[in-house]
Motif scaffolding. Structure first.
Motif, mmCIF file in Angstrom:
data_model
loop_
_atom_site.group_PDB
_atom_site.id
_atom_site.type_symbol
_atom_site.label_atom_id
_atom_site.label_comp_id
_atom_site.label_asym_id
_atom_site.label_seq_id
_atom_site.Cartn_x
_atom_site.Cartn_y
_atom_site.Cartn_z
ATOM 1 N N VAL A 48 -34.155 -3.392 22.574
ATOM 2 C CA VAL A 48 -34.257 -1.951 22.379
ATOM 3 C C VAL A 48 -34.399 -1.602 20.903
ATOM 4 O O VAL A 48 -35.120 -0.664 20.548
ATOM 5 C CB VAL A 48 -33.034 -1.240 22.994
ATOM 6 N N VAL A 49 -33.764 -2.361 20.030
ATOM 7 C CA VAL A 49 -33.853 -2.070 18.600
ATOM 8 C C VAL A 49 -35.297 -2.178 18.111
ATOM 9 O O VAL A 49 -35.740 -1.374 17.280
ATOM 10 C CB VAL A 49 -32.909 -2.995 17.790
ATOM 11 N N THR A 50 -36.060 -3.134 18.648
ATOM 12 C CA THR A 50 -37.470 -3.260 18.261
ATOM 13 C C THR A 50 -38.267 -2.061 18.760
ATOM 14 O O THR A 50 -39.120 -1.522 18.046
ATOM 15 C CB THR A 50 -38.078 -4.558 18.818
ATOM 16 N N ILE A 51 -37.994 -1.627 19.987
ATOM 17 C CA ILE A 51 -38.669 -0.454 20.551
ATOM 18 C C ILE A 51 -38.435 0.770 19.666
ATOM 19 O O ILE A 51 -39.370 1.523 19.344
ATOM 20 C CB ILE A 51 -38.171 -0.180 21.986
ATOM 21 N N ASP A 52 -37.195 0.954 19.225
ATOM 22 C CA ASP A 52 -36.860 2.110 18.394
ATOM 23 C C ASP A 52 -37.501 2.015 17.017
ATOM 24 O O ASP A 52 -38.003 3.014 16.480
ATOM 25 C CB ASP A 52 -35.341 2.233 18.263
ATOM 26 N N ASN A 53 -37.468 0.815 16.423
ATOM 27 C CA ASN A 53 -38.094 0.644 15.108
ATOM 28 C C ASN A 53 -39.600 0.925 15.158
ATOM 29 O O ASN A 53 -40.152 1.590 14.273
ATOM 30 C CB ASN A 53 -37.860 -0.787 14.599
ATOM 31 N N LEU A 54 -40.247 0.434 16.203
ATOM 32 C CA LEU A 54 -41.693 0.657 16.344
ATOM 33 C C LEU A 54 -41.996 2.139 16.543
ATOM 34 O O LEU A 54 -42.979 2.661 15.997
ATOM 35 C CB LEU A 54 -42.236 -0.166 17.513
ATOM 36 N N GLU A 55 -41.161 2.820 17.300
ATOM 37 C CA GLU A 55 -41.357 4.256 17.499
ATOM 38 C C GLU A 55 -41.248 5.017 16.177
ATOM 39 O O GLU A 55 -42.033 5.938 15.898
ATOM 40 C CB GLU A 55 -40.328 4.804 18.495
ATOM 41 N N GLY A 56 -40.266 4.637 15.344
ATOM 42 C CA GLY A 56 -40.113 5.297 14.052
ATOM 43 C C GLY A 56 -41.321 5.097 13.153
ATOM 44 O O GLY A 56 -41.784 6.036 12.479
ATOM 45 N N TYR A 57 -41.855 3.882 13.147
ATOM 46 C CA TYR A 57 -43.054 3.553 12.365
ATOM 47 C C TYR A 57 -44.252 4.386 12.837
ATOM 48 O O TYR A 57 -44.955 5.011 12.035
ATOM 49 C CB TYR A 57 -43.323 2.052 12.515
ATOM 50 N N LYS A 58 -44.474 4.413 14.145
ATOM 51 C CA LYS A 58 -45.622 5.146 14.680
ATOM 52 C C LYS A 58 -45.478 6.653 14.471
ATOM 53 O O LYS A 58 -46.462 7.347 14.183
ATOM 54 C CB LYS A 58 -45.786 4.830 16.169
ATOM 55 N N THR A 59 -44.262 7.156 14.596
ATOM 56 C CA THR A 59 -44.035 8.590 14.409
ATOM 57 C C THR A 59 -44.391 9.023 12.998
ATOM 58 O O THR A 59 -45.025 10.061 12.788
ATOM 59 C CB THR A 59 -42.564 8.945 14.716
ATOM 60 N N ALA A 60 -43.980 8.210 12.010
ATOM 61 C CA ALA A 60 -44.286 8.547 10.621
ATOM 62 C C ALA A 60 -45.792 8.580 10.377
ATOM 63 O O ALA A 60 -46.312 9.494 9.714
ATOM 64 C CB ALA A 60 -43.618 7.546 9.682
ATOM 65 N N LEU A 61 -46.519 7.602 10.921
ATOM 66 C CA LEU A 61 -47.981 7.566 10.740
ATOM 67 C C LEU A 61 -48.651 8.734 11.460
ATOM 68 O O LEU A 61 -49.564 9.373 10.917
ATOM 69 C CB LEU A 61 -48.539 6.247 11.250
ATOM 70 N N ASN A 62 -48.196 9.013 12.684
ATOM 71 C CA ASN A 62 -48.767 10.136 13.436
ATOM 72 C C ASN A 62 -48.558 11.460 12.702
ATOM 73 O O ASN A 62 -49.459 12.305 12.638
ATOM 74 C CB ASN A 62 -48.151 10.208 14.835
ATOM 75 N N ASN A 63 -47.347 11.646 12.156
ATOM 76 C CA ASN A 63 -47.049 12.888 11.432
ATOM 77 C C ASN A 63 -47.919 13.038 10.189
ATOM 78 O O ASN A 63 -48.192 14.154 9.734
ATOM 79 C CB ASN A 63 -45.578 12.938 11.039
#
Length: 360
Positions: free
Chosen positions: A213-228
């Motif tokens: 789950v920690v990898t899932i959350d880290n990847l989401e944070g990375y993608k969110t920053a790029l999307n924003n």
């Protein structure tokens, strides 16, 4: 806690009568049950009274019979600590010794011992947990990881057995479980945004398996920053390691070979673990790629090696010790008071800026 009669009666060693709870109680003019509660570190007793009772215990040379008390109330005074299946490599990563340090400190303060899992496969770990529960080996269980196909948490819930998770539950309502975690989505979003503020747009991402789950959350944070930031996510810039048998530093080395082989290389990397980052730095050095002149890197955990690496890593301090300490604190509360409502604690993180990043 029920006090054993073996503590209340005069015991003799070599013909000399030993000090009992009644002797301690008489010295400080309290009841024997108050002394017993002090020994159990009960929150019902004031710190002032605890101090008086403990001083009297020292002066009289009283040593509580913890084994006898455990037998009387069917408690073991032991906590089971469940490591991930990568445990054979876990202690190569300073995260685990540091979280165990926090766990050990709180367990020691409350007179609990630790029982560490040793299984090398998911089924072995699950069998170990069942033995802990069915064999009455521990009073509660602390889980140091959360995976998407986890069998342990549903089993512990079904058996109504006290447990606390360090991490975030998957496919379980967060209101139905007590857990201690970092906001890993927000943390990795912050790390990625820091690189964006330095002018980087070609940002790679290196992490472990999506089974965690920690990898899932880290990847989401990375993608969110790029999307924003209206930057397209390039799948070739995302490298995840699925091989559990590979050492974490090797993961970083292999990932950076893959990324640096691309026709259009990233100018910056988000790496989700300091030891993995150390492997990245080592391989980049062999390639003649300079950090931060040619490539900027941000990492996570802020273990000692992050400050001693060359160059020192910009990383997120996630307060590893506090994760372990608070996890045990919440677990002992659940063991002593099973009817307490479930809780969650998000331990804060802090961006530590060092020399592994450069503005472009």
């Amino acid at each position: 806690m029920i006090q054993s009669t073996r503590d209340n009666k005069k015991r003799k060693v070599g013909g000399t009568a030993m000090v009992t709870i009644k002797d301690v109680a008489k010295r400080v003019n309290v009841s024997p049950s108050t002394v017993s509660r002090v020994i159990a570190n009960s929150s019902r007793i004031s710190e002032k009274t605890k101090e008086r009772v403990r001083r009297a215990m020292d002066e009289l040379g009283y040593h509580p019979n913890l084994n006898a008390r455990s037998l009387s109330n069917k408690a073991t005074q032991t906590i089971g600590v469940i490591m991930p299946i990568t445990a054979q490599y876990s202690f190569q990563n300073p995260f685990f010794p540091e979280v165990i340090r926090g766990i050990s400190m709180k367990a020691y303060q409350d007179n609990y011992g630790l029982y560490l899992s040793t299984g090398q496969k998911e089924e072995e770990i699950f069998e170990e947990v069942k033995q802990m529960v069915y064999g009455g080996r521990v009073d509660g269980i602390l889980l140091l990881y959360s995976s998407i196909n986890d069998k342990i948490m549903p089993f512990l819930q079904e058996k109504n057995f006290p447990f606390v998770l360090i991490g975030r539950p998957h496919n379980i309502d967060e209101n139905d479980i007590t857990f201690v975690n970092n906001d890993n989505v927000k943390k990795t979003k912050t790390l990625t945004e820091y690189l964006l503020l330095l002018g980087h747009k070609k940002i790679g991402f290196i992490s472990g398996s999506l089974d965690y789950v920690v990898t899932i959350d880290n990847l989401e944070g990375y993608k969110t920053a790029l999307n924003n930031a209206n930057i397209s996510i390039r799948e070739e810039y995302i490298v995840l390691e699925e091989n559990y048998q590979k050492e974490i530093m090797e993961t970083g080395q292999d990932a950076v070979i893959e990324l640096m082989s691309l026709e259009e290389r990233p100018t910056a990397l988000v790496v989700t673990d300091d030891i993995m980052t150390f492997g990245v730095l080592s391989m980049l050095g062999e390639m003649g790629i300079r950090v931060p002149e040619d490539l900027s890197i941000v990492s996570s955990n802020n273990v000692m090696i992050s400050e001693l690496s060359s160059p020192p890593m910009t990383t997120a301090d996630i307060n590893i010790y506090d994760l372990g300490y608070k996890g045990v604190e919440y677990l002992i509360n659940k063991i002593k008071e099973p009817e307490l409502p479930e809780k969650k604690l998000i331990v804060p993180y802090k961006l530590i800026k060092r020399q592994s990043c450069k503005k472009i």
